[in-house]
Design an enzyme around this catalytic site. Structure first.
Site, PDB file in Angstrom:
ATOM      1  N   TRP A   1       2.518 -15.212   5.418  1.00 24.31           N
ATOM      2  CA  TRP A   1       2.243 -13.800   5.637  1.00 24.31           C
ATOM      3  C   TRP A   1       1.140 -13.589   6.667  1.00 24.31           C
ATOM      4  CZ3 TRP A   1      -2.697 -12.145   4.615  1.00 24.31           C
ATOM      5  CH2 TRP A   1      -3.477 -12.954   3.779  1.00 24.31           C
TER       6      TRP A   1
ATOM      7  N   GLU B   1      -0.072   8.267  -0.590  1.00 24.69           N
ATOM      8  CA  GLU B   1      -0.086   7.269   0.481  1.00 24.69           C
ATOM      9  C   GLU B   1      -1.481   7.166   1.094  1.00 24.69           C
ATOM     10  OE1 GLU B   1       2.452   5.210   1.228  1.00 24.69           O
ATOM     11  OE2 GLU B   1       3.356   6.150  -0.544  1.00 24.69           O
TER      12      GLU B   1
ATOM     13  N   TRP C   1       4.962 -22.895   2.334  1.00 29.06           N
ATOM     14  CA  TRP C   1       5.405 -22.148   3.505  1.00 29.06           C
ATOM     15  C   TRP C   1       6.012 -23.089   4.547  1.00 29.06           C
ATOM     16  CZ3 TRP C   1       5.482 -17.204   2.514  1.00 29.06           C
ATOM     17  CH2 TRP C   1       4.503 -16.623   1.708  1.00 29.06           C
TER      18      TRP C   1
ATOM     19  N   TRP D   1      -3.328   4.904  -1.036  1.00 32.24           N
ATOM     20  CA  TRP D   1      -3.108   3.468  -0.818  1.00 32.24           C
ATOM     21  C   TRP D   1      -4.045   2.953   0.270  1.00 32.24           C
ATOM     22  CZ3 TRP D   1      -0.946  -0.533  -3.184  1.00 32.24           C
ATOM     23  CH2 TRP D   1      -0.772  -1.708  -2.463  1.00 32.24           C
TER      24      TRP D   1
ATOM     25  N   TRP E   1       0.446  -6.727   3.522  1.00 34.99           N
ATOM     26  CA  TRP E   1       1.144  -7.999   3.687  1.00 34.99           C
ATOM     27  C   TRP E   1       1.018  -8.855   2.432  1.00 34.99           C
ATOM     28  CZ3 TRP E   1       4.570 -10.214   6.863  1.00 34.99           C
ATOM     29  CH2 TRP E   1       4.881  -9.544   8.050  1.00 34.99           C
TER      30      TRP E   1
ATOM     31  N   ASN F   1       7.257   3.029   7.727  1.00 32.55           N
ATOM     32  CA  ASN F   1       6.671   2.265   6.629  1.00 32.55           C
ATOM     33  C   ASN F   1       7.704   1.490   5.820  1.00 32.55           C
ATOM     34  OD1 ASN F   1       4.222   1.607   5.066  1.00 32.55           O
ATOM     35  ND2 ASN F   1       5.297   2.668   3.419  1.00 32.55           N
TER      36      ASN F   1
END
Length: 474
Positions: free
Chosen positions: A358, A274, A305, A277, A381, A340
């Site tokens: 987003w 993690e 959208w 990331w 996102w 998370n």
């Protein structure tokens, strides 16, 4: 050792240990710690609340060692030049940052200071590796797994730096603005009570949180990190975002813990992944600086959208009618943080069930998260929306009811943040809309009055999202 002072600029690195610029400055001679705030629009309200507390804690830590923290509001270059003259400094040091606007300001600062005849040096910032050091040939990585493998193949992380043994203040101390002048604390009404209850900003608070995780959370991290009611997660992200801990410190401590306790090795590796990331996110932002606003996959610029301010507001306030989504959004509002797994699900609901861009969700998270991190927020996102690097396929659309039953089967997390649903049993609490009338009546729930009806039908919303996605292929 030189007798002329070194100005050390602090930004999102409010700590004394493992601070390369502070260490180098202390080896050189007297040190003048300086903080110059960035423009207010670069950080959200929750981030500013934390940084205000963190600055106070950092200032106190410096005072204990005989150093002042000089706070000056104003243009970066003009303010640094002024402080150079007032303090007699011959050098300005700082740790690198990697966001586009911060890098641009630092490049301009370094060029101007060198032209003035002032030594200006930058040092490795709060990453495990510099973003330009890991490349696939001459190109940046766009998929996490090969990026992480390449990182692990490098071997050991750079050795940690301790707090300098001897920190000496300059003989001439410039004046400092007051912390209150930043106006970072909430005005009336004060919405920060939940944040103050949940967190202890500062380097000492960071280490207390980290040690507590190592002692009580790491043992169940691999198996329990997806359960939002579980205590297994570290909650270190705000301390990392504000630089109260460095990722190098976390890396070394985690490796040492796993070495001493081999049974924790799997959880330690999962946790470090993690951290990887986060590293990957900054790698991407460095190489693709438009990520906060522009989809990495250009075809998503044509995605149909929806603009629906009412739906966006309902999502923000935790009034969607889907308990797990609402619980997460209320946790975010009250504590400035969200688990998370729930972040992923609330994001998926916004971009796929509601088909709201987003960028709107990223902006809300950036304003309300105490751990707001431009790279991680933007990349994550885009990952959920299916338009970024290593993205989740757009057709992976999470069912919020099934996810709730899977990861919070007894409704512990739901009851914590949705007390109005607390009397429902462990089956009905995940889906009040399909609870029987008798069950709702017994629980004192009137849908549409004290808890909303679902704002969309998930099955229909999923089909509409898939049809919208199919248009990109034409």
């Amino acid at each position: 050792m030189k007798t002329t002072p070194t100005i050390v600029l602090f930004r999102q690195d409010l700590r004394l240990a493992d601070h390369p610029a502070l260490w180098a400055g202390a080896q050189r001679g007297p040190v003048l710690p300086v903080f110059i705030p960035e423009p207010l629009d670069e950080h959200g309200a929750a981030w500013r609340w934390w940084h205000d507390r963190s600055l106070a804690a950092f200032s106190a830590a410096l005072t204990e060692r005989g150093l002042p923290l000089i706070l000056r509001c104003g243009d970066l270059l003009a303010t640094v030049r002024e402080l150079v003259v007032q303090s007699g400094a011959s050098a300005v040091f700082w740790n690198r940052r990697y966001d586009p606007s911060g890098m641009a300001r630092d490049r301009a600062l370094k060029a101007a200071l060198l032209a003035d005849g002032v030594e200006a040096r930058s040092f490795p910032g709060d990453l495990l590796a510099e973003p330009w050091e890991l490349l696939r040939g001459d190109r940046p990585y766009r998929v996490f797994t090969p990026f992480w493998k390449a990182f692990l193949s490098r071997g050991q992380v750079v050795e940690l730096l301790p707090i300098p043994d001897h920190l000496q203040a300059p003989s001439s101390i410039p004046s400092s603005d007051n912390l209150d002048s930043l106006a970072w604390r909430p005005r009336k009404p004060d919405w920060s009570a939940g944040l103050a209850t949940a967190w202890e900003p500062g380097e000492k608070g960071a280490w207390r949180r980290f040690r507590d995780f190592l002692e009580t959370g790491l043992y169940c991290y691999d198996g329990g990190r997806n359960e939002p009611a579980c205590h297994c997660v570290s909650r270190l992200s705000p301390h990392l975002a504000h630089g109260e801990l460095s990722p190098r410190q976390i890396w070394q401590q985690m490796r040492e813990t796993a070495s001493r306790h081999p049974q924790l090795a799997i959880s330690a590796d999962a946790f470090l992944r993690e951290l990887g990331w986060r590293e990957f996110s900054w790698h991407l932002l460095y190489h693709f600086p438009d990520l906060p606003h522009t989809p990495l996959r250009p075809e998503f610029a044509r995605f149909p959208w929806r603009e629906d301010r009412g739906a966006l507001s309902a999502w923000q306030r935790g009034r969607t009618g889907y308990p797990l989504i609402d619980a997460g959004m209320r946790e975010l509002w009250q504590t400035g943080w969200m688990h998370n797994r729930v972040r992923m699900l609330t994001a998926s609901f916004l971009v796929k069930d509601l088909r709201i861009p987003w960028q709107e969700g990223a902006a809300w998270f950036r304003d309300t998260l105490v751990d707001a991190d431009l790279a991680n927020n933007s990349v994550s996102w885009q990952w959920v929306a299916g338009c970024g690097a290593d993205a989740a396929p757009y057709f992976r659309i999470f069912n919020p009811v099934l996810q709730s039953r899977k990861f919070d089967p007894n409704g512990v997390y739901l009851r914590r943040w949705l007390p109005e649903l607390g009397a429902l049993d462990d089956t009905d609490i995940h889906d009040p809309d399909n609870a029987g009338k008798l069950a709702l009546a017994r629980a004192g729930i009137v849908l549409g009055r004290n808890y909303p009806f679902p704002m969309v039908d998930h099955a229909l919303a999923r089909e509409a999202a898939l049809q919208a996605f199919a248009q990109l292929k034409k």
